[in-house]
Design a protein around this motif. Structure first.
Motif, PDB file in Angstrom:
ATOM      1  N   ARG A  83       1.458   3.751 -10.016  1.00  0.00           N
ATOM      2  CA  ARG A  83       0.279   3.300  -9.280  1.00  0.00           C
ATOM      3  C   ARG A  83       0.722   2.394  -8.138  1.00  0.00           C
ATOM      4  NH1 ARG A  83      -5.166   1.008 -12.067  1.00  0.00           N
ATOM      5  NH2 ARG A  83      -4.896   2.997 -13.135  1.00  0.00           N
ATOM      6  N   LEU A  84       0.060   2.514  -6.984  1.00  0.00           N
ATOM      7  CA  LEU A  84       0.360   1.631  -5.864  1.00  0.00           C
ATOM      8  C   LEU A  84       0.179   0.174  -6.282  1.00  0.00           C
ATOM      9  CD1 LEU A  84      -1.421   3.394  -2.866  1.00  0.00           C
ATOM     10  CD2 LEU A  84       1.040   3.274  -3.315  1.00  0.00           C
ATOM     11  N   TYR A 131       1.268   0.835 -15.811  1.00  0.00           N
ATOM     12  CA  TYR A 131       0.745   1.333 -14.535  1.00  0.00           C
ATOM     13  C   TYR A 131       1.832   1.960 -13.664  1.00  0.00           C
ATOM     14  CZ  TYR A 131      -3.449  -1.039 -16.016  1.00  0.00           C
ATOM     15  OH  TYR A 131      -4.560  -1.417 -16.727  1.00  0.00           O
ATOM     16  N   THR A 173       5.085   1.962  -5.223  1.00  0.00           N
ATOM     17  CA  THR A 173       4.453   2.146  -6.520  1.00  0.00           C
ATOM     18  C   THR A 173       5.133   1.284  -7.578  1.00  0.00           C
ATOM     19  OG1 THR A 173       5.855   4.056  -7.019  1.00  0.00           O
ATOM     20  CG2 THR A 173       3.697   4.508  -6.022  1.00  0.00           C
ATOM     21  N   SER A 214      -8.243  -8.485  -1.103  1.00  0.00           N
ATOM     22  CA  SER A 214      -7.789  -7.091  -1.202  1.00  0.00           C
ATOM     23  C   SER A 214      -8.367  -6.170  -0.126  1.00  0.00           C
ATOM     24  CB  SER A 214      -8.084  -6.528  -2.591  1.00  0.00           C
ATOM     25  OG  SER A 214      -7.341  -7.221  -3.562  1.00  0.00           O
ATOM     26  N   VAL A 248       0.812  -1.222   0.000  1.00  0.00           N
ATOM     27  CA  VAL A 248       0.000   0.000   0.000  1.00  0.00           C
ATOM     28  C   VAL A 248       0.845   1.272   0.000  1.00  0.00           C
ATOM     29  CG1 VAL A 248      -1.983  -1.141   1.076  1.00  0.00           C
ATOM     30  CG2 VAL A 248      -0.302   0.018   2.511  1.00  0.00           C
ATOM     31  N   ALA A 267      -0.906  -2.200  -4.552  1.00  0.00           N
ATOM     32  CA  ALA A 267      -2.213  -2.664  -4.067  1.00  0.00           C
ATOM     33  C   ALA A 267      -3.355  -2.229  -4.980  1.00  0.00           C
ATOM     34  CB  ALA A 267      -2.458  -2.154  -2.652  1.00  0.00           C
ATOM     35  N   ASP A 268      -3.120  -1.222  -5.833  1.00  0.00           N
ATOM     36  CA  ASP A 268      -4.169  -0.710  -6.720  1.00  0.00           C
ATOM     37  C   ASP A 268      -4.048  -1.210  -8.153  1.00  0.00           C
ATOM     38  OD1 ASP A 268      -5.227   0.700  -4.584  1.00  0.00           O
ATOM     39  OD2 ASP A 268      -4.183   2.557  -5.096  1.00  0.00           O
ATOM     40  N   ASP A 279      -5.241 -10.689  -4.473  1.00  0.00           N
ATOM     41  CA  ASP A 279      -6.328 -10.315  -5.373  1.00  0.00           C
ATOM     42  C   ASP A 279      -7.088 -11.551  -5.855  1.00  0.00           C
ATOM     43  OD1 ASP A 279      -7.588  -8.135  -7.110  1.00  0.00           O
ATOM     44  OD2 ASP A 279      -6.953  -9.612  -8.610  1.00  0.00           O
ATOM     45  N   ARG A 290      -3.873   1.255   4.646  1.00  0.00           N
ATOM     46  CA  ARG A 290      -3.796   2.475   3.826  1.00  0.00           C
ATOM     47  C   ARG A 290      -3.802   3.689   4.734  1.00  0.00           C
ATOM     48  NH1 ARG A 290      -4.789   1.594  -1.640  1.00  0.00           N
ATOM     49  NH2 ARG A 290      -5.531  -0.492  -2.111  1.00  0.00           N
TER      50      ARG A 290
END
Length: 76
Positions: free
Chosen positions: A22-23, A19, A13, A61, A10, A25-26, A56, A68
């Motif tokens: 982007r984190l 991507y 990146t 998740s 979290v 986790a995301d 995931d 976070r």
């Protein structure tokens, strides 16, 4: 898996690719699944991507939500 790895998911990146920034986790599931099929990169980033794919894939998740916003490892 180290407990610290969950915090890294979290805060860390994605360093490259579609991507980038982007984190971890995301990252979308289809992207994580692509790595699972094609092979995860070596090193820490690959280990974290593999962990996130497993989380995931198993629908876990939401368990990252409490992490976070907590301070932890620096973003690199």
């Amino acid at each position: 898996m180290n407990p610290e790895d969950l915090q890294l998911l979290v805060t860390r990146t994605m360093p490259y690719g579609k991507y980038k920034g982007r984190l971890i986790a995301d990252l979308p599931g289809h992207y994580l699944n692509w790595f699972a099929r094609e092979g995860f990169p070596k090193g820490e980033i690959g280990r974290l991507l593999a962990l996130m794919q497993e989380i995931d894939h198993n629908g876990l998740s939401p368990l990252l939500a409490p992490l976070r916003g907590q301070t932890g490892a620096a973003d690199t």
